[in-house]
Write an enzyme that holds these catalytic residues in place. Structure first.
Site, PDB file in Angstrom:
ATOM      1  N   HIS A 102      67.029 -87.754  -1.405  1.00  0.00           N
ATOM      2  CA  HIS A 102      68.152 -87.411  -1.383  1.00  0.00           C
ATOM      3  C   HIS A 102      69.357 -88.146  -1.823  1.00  0.00           C
ATOM      4  O   HIS A 102      70.417 -87.838  -2.862  1.00  0.00           O
ATOM      5  CB  HIS A 102      69.244 -87.245   0.298  1.00  0.00           C
ATOM      6  CG  HIS A 102      67.971 -86.127   1.001  1.00  0.00           C
ATOM      7  ND1 HIS A 102      67.855 -86.696   1.908  1.00  0.00           N
ATOM      8  CD2 HIS A 102      67.921 -85.187   0.998  1.00  0.00           C
ATOM      9  CE1 HIS A 102      66.950 -85.589   2.728  1.00  0.00           C
ATOM     10  NE2 HIS A 102      67.674 -84.356   1.610  1.00  0.00           N
ATOM     11  N   LYS A 140      60.114 -82.445  -5.979  1.00  0.00           N
ATOM     12  CA  LYS A 140      58.935 -82.247  -3.823  1.00  0.00           C
ATOM     13  C   LYS A 140      59.695 -81.492  -3.795  1.00  0.00           C
ATOM     14  O   LYS A 140      58.164 -80.184  -2.969  1.00  0.00           O
ATOM     15  CB  LYS A 140      59.986 -82.883  -3.469  1.00  0.00           C
ATOM     16  CG  LYS A 140      60.183 -82.432  -1.579  1.00  0.00           C
ATOM     17  CD  LYS A 140      58.662 -83.656  -1.150  1.00  0.00           C
ATOM     18  CE  LYS A 140      58.246 -82.843   0.635  1.00  0.00           C
ATOM     19  NZ  LYS A 140      58.961 -82.549   1.457  1.00  0.00           N
TER      20      LYS A 140
HETATM   21  P1  AMP Z   1      66.643 -80.845   1.669  1.00  0.00           P
HETATM   22  O1  AMP Z   1      67.152 -81.471   2.766  1.00  0.00           O
HETATM   23  O2  AMP Z   1      65.063 -81.159   2.463  1.00  0.00           O
HETATM   24  O3  AMP Z   1      67.031 -79.242   2.278  1.00  0.00           O
HETATM   25  O4  AMP Z   1      66.606 -81.176   0.353  1.00  0.00           O
HETATM   26  C1  AMP Z   1      67.398 -81.048  -0.303  1.00  0.00           C
HETATM   27  C2  AMP Z   1      67.006 -81.631  -1.702  1.00  0.00           C
HETATM   28  O5  AMP Z   1      66.605 -82.656  -1.784  1.00  0.00           O
HETATM   29  C3  AMP Z   1      66.414 -80.598  -1.945  1.00  0.00           C
HETATM   30  O6  AMP Z   1      66.606 -80.118  -4.076  1.00  0.00           O
HETATM   31  C4  AMP Z   1      64.781 -81.676  -2.699  1.00  0.00           C
HETATM   32  O7  AMP Z   1      64.203 -80.964  -2.648  1.00  0.00           O
HETATM   33  C5  AMP Z   1      65.900 -82.775  -2.370  1.00  0.00           C
HETATM   34  N1  AMP Z   1      64.375 -83.327  -2.293  1.00  0.00           N
HETATM   35  C6  AMP Z   1      64.140 -84.042  -0.682  1.00  0.00           C
HETATM   36  N2  AMP Z   1      62.732 -84.946  -0.521  1.00  0.00           N
HETATM   37  C7  AMP Z   1      62.891 -85.380  -1.309  1.00  0.00           C
HETATM   38  C8  AMP Z   1      62.261 -86.566  -2.607  1.00  0.00           C
HETATM   39  N3  AMP Z   1      61.368 -87.084  -1.355  1.00  0.00           N
HETATM   40  N4  AMP Z   1      62.240 -87.055  -3.767  1.00  0.00           N
HETATM   41  C9  AMP Z   1      62.965 -86.694  -4.259  1.00  0.00           C
HETATM   42  N5  AMP Z   1      64.155 -84.972  -4.130  1.00  0.00           N
HETATM   43  C10 AMP Z   1      63.529 -84.556  -2.973  1.00  0.00           C
END
Ligand code: AMP
Length: 277
Positions: A33, A144
Site C-alpha cells: 500500500h 498483486k
Molecule cells: P487491499 O487493501 O488488499 O484491498 O489492497 C489495496 C490496494 O493495494 C490494491 O490496489 C492492491 O492491489 C494493492 N496491493 C496490495 N498488496 C500489494 C503488494 N504486495 N504490492 C503492490 N500492491 C499491493
C-alpha cells in the site's frame, strides 16, 4: 492529515482541487500500500487514501468479520506516507440501503471471478462509488490483484470514467512472498513454506522464456504448488492480459495467476510474462 468519515466533509475539503491522487484500500496497511501512496504523492498535489473493508466483495463464507484491522497503526503509516485525507467511511455511509450493484459482464468467469462469485461486482461497485466521491485525476492499484486491475481499467474505459488508472508493481517480502494483509493468518510453518509460491512463478517465467507452451507451464506450476505442505490449490490459470481471455497466438502478455489455500488464509500471486520482450 485529516481523517474524514462523512462523504460531504470529504467533498467540501476537495472542492476545487484538480490534481488528486487516490489510493483505495481495505486497510491493515503494509509496504505494498505504501508504494502506491508514494507514487500518488509524487504525481499529485493532493493524496486521498480510503480505508474501507467492503462487505459486498466478500462471499458468505469468507473472512469479512475477521479481516485484520488496526486503525491506529494505519493512521501512523498514512501520516508518514504524506496522505492529506484519510477517508474512513462506515458501511452505513457507503451502503445506506440494499442498493443496485455494478455488474461485471466479461472477465469475471476466470481466476478469482470463478472461485469468488460476485466478488468483482462488489469491487467495481465500491470503486465506482469511491471514484464519484473523490473524483481523482489518478487512481493507483497494485498488480498483486492483476485481475481486479484489468477489470477496473475495463470499467473506466467502457464507462468513460474521467480517471487515469496507474498500475503499480507487486511489493514482496525479502524471501519473495507477496505482501498481503492476509499474511498474518499464516502459521509459522506456513509462513516458511509460502515463498514457494513465488518460486513456482519464477520457474514458470523461465519456462515461458525458453519457449514452453502455456499448458505445460500451467501443469508444471500446479505440480510445484501441490508440493507445498498443507495447502490446497484454488486455481492455476494463464490468460491473456489485460483482456483476461484465453491465451491465443496474438497474445502479447500472459497473466499466470495462482490462488492457494493455507489453513487460515487464501493467498494469491501472479506473473506477467510479455512475449518477445
Ligand atoms: P487491499 O487493501 O488488499 O484491498 O489492497 C489495496 C490496494 O493495494 C490494491 O490496489 C492492491 O492491489 C494493492 N496491493 C496490495 N498488496 C500489494 C503488494 N504486495 N504490492 C503492490 N500492491 C499491493
Amino acid at each position: 492529515m485529516q481523517i474524514i468519515e462523512r462523504i460531504s466533509d470529504l467533498q467540501d475539503a476537495l472542492r476545487g482541487e484538480t490534481s488528486i491522487g487516490f489510493v483505495p484500500t481495505m486497510g491493515y496497511l503494509h509496504e505494498g500500500h505504501e508504494s502506491l501512496l508514494e507514487r500518488a504523492r509524487a504525481e499529485n498535489d493532493i493524496v486521498v487514501l480510503s480505508i474501507f473493508v467492503n462487505p459486498t466483495q466478500f462471499g458468505p463464507n469468507e473472512d469479512l468479520d475477521r479481516y485484520p484491522r488496526d486503525a491506529e497503526r494505519d493512521q501512523a503509516i498514512a501520516r508518514s506516507a504524506g496522505v492529506d485525507y484519510l477517508f474512513f467511511p462506515t458501511t452505513e455511509t457507503m451502503y445506506p440501503y440494499d442498493m443496485a450493484r455494478v455488474s461485471v459482464r466479461t472477465g469475471d468467469d476466470v481466476l478469482c471471478g470463478a472461485s469468488r462469485p460476485g466478488h468483482f461486482d462488489g469491487v467495481l461497485t465500491v470503486v465506482s462509488k469511491l471514484f464519484n466521491i473523490v473524483r481523482p485525476a489518478r487512481a493507483y492499484f497494485g498488480l498483486k490483484d492483476a485481475q481486479q486491475l484489468a477489470l477496473i481499467e475495463g470499467y473506466v474505459r467502457d464507462y468513460f470514467v474521467p480517471v487515469e488508472i496507474v498500475r503499480c508493481p507487486i511489493i514482496r517480502e525479502e524471501d519473495g512472498l507477496a505482501k498481503s494483509s492476509r499474511n498474518v493468518y499464516l502459521t509459522e510453518t506456513e509462513r516458511r513454506e509460502a515463498p514457494l509460491i513465488q518460486q513456482a512463478l519464477l520457474h514458470a517465467n523461465g519456462m515461458f522464456a525458453s519457449g514452453k507452451g502455456v499448458l505445460e507451464v500451467v501443469e508444471e506450476t500446479r505440480g510445484r504448488l501441490a508440493r507445498i505442505a498443507g495447502t490446497t490449490i484454488d486455481y492455476v490459470e494463464a490468460v491473456d492480459y489485460p483482456s483476461l481471455k484465453a491465451v491465443s497466438e496474438d497474445t502479447k502478455t500472459i497473466l499466470l495467476a495462482v490462488a492457494v489455500h493455507f489453513s487460515g488464509a487464501r493467498l494469491i500471486d501472479n506473473l506477467l510474462y510479455t512475449r518477445g520482450a
